[in-house]
Every structure is written in structure tokens, then in C-alpha cells.
Write a protein that holds these residues in place. Structure first.
Motif, mmCIF file in Angstrom:
data_model
loop_
_atom_site.group_PDB
_atom_site.id
_atom_site.type_symbol
_atom_site.label_atom_id
_atom_site.label_comp_id
_atom_site.label_asym_id
_atom_site.label_seq_id
_atom_site.Cartn_x
_atom_site.Cartn_y
_atom_site.Cartn_z
ATOM 1 N N LEU A 225 0.827 -1.208 0.000
ATOM 2 C CA LEU A 225 0.000 0.000 0.000
ATOM 3 C C LEU A 225 0.859 1.254 0.000
ATOM 4 C CD1 LEU A 225 -2.898 -0.941 2.447
ATOM 5 C CD2 LEU A 225 -3.058 -0.506 -0.011
ATOM 6 N N GLY A 226 2.038 1.163 0.604
ATOM 7 C CA GLY A 226 2.947 2.299 0.627
ATOM 8 C C GLY A 226 3.451 2.684 -0.752
ATOM 9 N N HIS A 227 3.327 1.773 -1.708
ATOM 10 C CA HIS A 227 3.799 2.032 -3.067
ATOM 11 C C HIS A 227 2.660 2.315 -4.043
ATOM 12 C CE1 HIS A 227 7.909 0.991 -2.116
ATOM 13 N NE2 HIS A 227 7.558 -0.201 -1.673
ATOM 14 N N LEU A 228 1.429 2.332 -3.542
ATOM 15 C CA LEU A 228 0.268 2.525 -4.404
ATOM 16 C C LEU A 228 -0.452 3.815 -4.047
ATOM 17 C CD1 LEU A 228 -1.158 -1.113 -4.371
ATOM 18 C CD2 LEU A 228 0.157 -0.022 -6.204
ATOM 19 N N ARG A 229 -1.276 4.283 -4.957
ATOM 20 C CA ARG A 229 -2.082 5.475 -4.692
ATOM 21 C C ARG A 229 -3.414 5.343 -5.416
ATOM 22 N NH1 ARG A 229 1.632 6.799 -8.572
ATOM 23 N NH2 ARG A 229 0.767 7.642 -10.511
#
Length: 240
Positions: A225-229
Motif C-alpha cells: 500500500l505504501g507504493h500505491l495510490r
């Protein structure tokens, strides 16, 4: 909304990702990808040509890429996600927001899989499955379940063993790799994924063996999730 296409590991069906639909936020649309010969596609022929399978899947998912998406694959699924990204690019389709490769050696570092290029006997398959872990003991104890599982494992191991790496222009999406601290896959073979992208790379090592996908699931999802938006959130480049 962001669509997350999830590719299964050897012997698995798309159902292994079903619980992610409850665990990820509502803006992530989890779409497990079912492979031929298992689950709802049980009647279809099993595939042993990974690049051909990736091209087939590209044609099948093409209509579902009308919104931002990312690719995730564990073990065999990581390699398949990589080839799927190339097949989608070849068709002129949108680039994924990210490619996540979990417990998968880089495509250029797969010499250790050559032994799988020859068809395995039932005994060899069972021994390898036990060594990898991840298969419930109930499967080995149930003759009928084992009879259904072994052909899928045999085909999937051939997908790995017969894979022929071809160097192509780097992908234009970032590649984020996850490895298990107790897995046999080396950090070097995981790090080599960075050679396949011109858009950014990261490597995170998680607690557990080859199936840290289960034992460290919460941490894995947190890192992803830290790499997605969400699609309505501008990228850093747009903000600059």
C-alpha cells in the motif's frame, strides 16, 4: 480506485488472494487472476509455456485496464507478472502503476530452476512440495486431493523450468520486490530485478520462508500500500 491483478504461485488457484478483498482498503479493487486448469477454469488445458500463457492472459485482462492497475505475483506468479507486463506493453496497453514480485528470483537469475525443465514424477513432485512448504498436510493425506493437485504442480514446475529469459527494453513501471529472510532465494537474485526497470526499485525482506505471503501477510500488504495510490491522487511528478 486502483485494480490489483494478483497472479498465483505454483499449484494454487486465484482463491489464495480472496481474503485480500477484505483486508485492503476499498480503493483497491483486488482481482485474482485464475490460470487455465484450476478453479473455475479447471476444464481448460494446463499450460507449460510461460510466455505463451502471459500473452493469453494479456488478451483476457486487456478489457479490464480502463483504470489504473498494478500487478502482484508470488513465486511463479512473480515471473508471470513480469512477462504479463511485457505482453501488455507489446499490445500497446496502459503501463501498470507498479509490479510487485514476491519470493521470485529475477528473470535473469533462474539457473537453479533448470532442473524443472524435465517432467517430474509423482514422487519428485511430492518431495519438492514438502521442501517448499505451503501445502497443507491434509493434501498429502487425501489421495483424491493429491490426484487433482499433482498435474497442476507438474505443469507449473515446467512453466518455471522451461522459461527462457530474453533481455528487452526495461519496463517503465517501478518494480517492488519482497523476499523471505528464511527463504532459499538469495538477496542477489532478488536484487537483480532492478535491472528490469527504469522507473524505480525497492527490496524488502520479511520474516518467514518461501511462504511469508501467509506468515507476514499484514506487513506485506502494508508495504504494498505504501507504493500505491488511488486513481484520484496525483503522482509526485504531477505535484512537482
Amino acid at each position: 480506485m486502483l485494480r490489483l491483478l494478483c497472479l498465483p504461485y505454483s499449484g494454487a488457484s486465484a482463491m489464495v488472494y480472496a481474503r485480500w478483498k477484505r483486508q485492503l482498503p476499498v480503493w483497491v479493487d483486488v482481482r485474482p487472476v485464475e490460470l487455465p486448469g484450476r478453479g473455475r477454469r479447471f476444464a481448460e488445458n494446463l499450460q507449460t509455456d510461460l510466455r505463451g500463457l502471459a500473452d493469453q492472459l494479456a488478451g483476457e485482462v486487456a478489457a479490464h485496464l480502463e483504470q489504473p492497475y498494478a500487478l502482484f505475483g508470488h513465486s511463479l506468479g512473480g515471473l508471470l507478472a513480469f512477462e504479463l507486463a511485457h505482453a501488455l506493453r507489446q499490445r500497446g496497453l496502459p503501463t501498470p502503476q507498479a509490479l510487485f514480485a514476491s519470493a521470485a528470483s529475477a528473470p535473469s537469475c533462474r539457473d537453479s530452476h533448470c532442473e524443472l525443465a524435465e517432467e517430474q514424477s509423482d514422487a519428485q513432485l511430492i518431495e519438492r512440495m514438502r521442501r517448499l512448504g505451503g501445502t497443507p498436510e491434509a493434501v498429502f493425506a487425501d489421495e483424491e486431493m493429491l490426484r487433482l493437485t499433482l498435474p497442476v504442480m507438474r505443469a507449473d514446475f515446467l512453466l518455471c523450468g522451461r522459461y527462457d529469459y530474453r533481455r528487452r527494453p526495461q519496463l517503465s513501471c517501478p518494480i517492488h520486490v519482497f523476499g523471505g529472510k528464511a527463504d532459499r532465494i538469495s538477496v542477489e537474485s532478488l536484487s537483480a530485478w532492478q535491472d528490469e526497470t527504469r522507473a524505480g526499485f525497492s527490496l524488502e525482506m520479511l520474516d518467514g520462508g518461501h511462504f511469508f505471503l501467509n506468515s507476514s501477510e499484514a506487513r506485506l500488504l502494508e508495504l504494498m500500500l505504501g507504493h500505491l495510490r488511488p486513481s484520484n491522487q496525483p503522482s509526485d511528478a504531477a505535484l512537482a
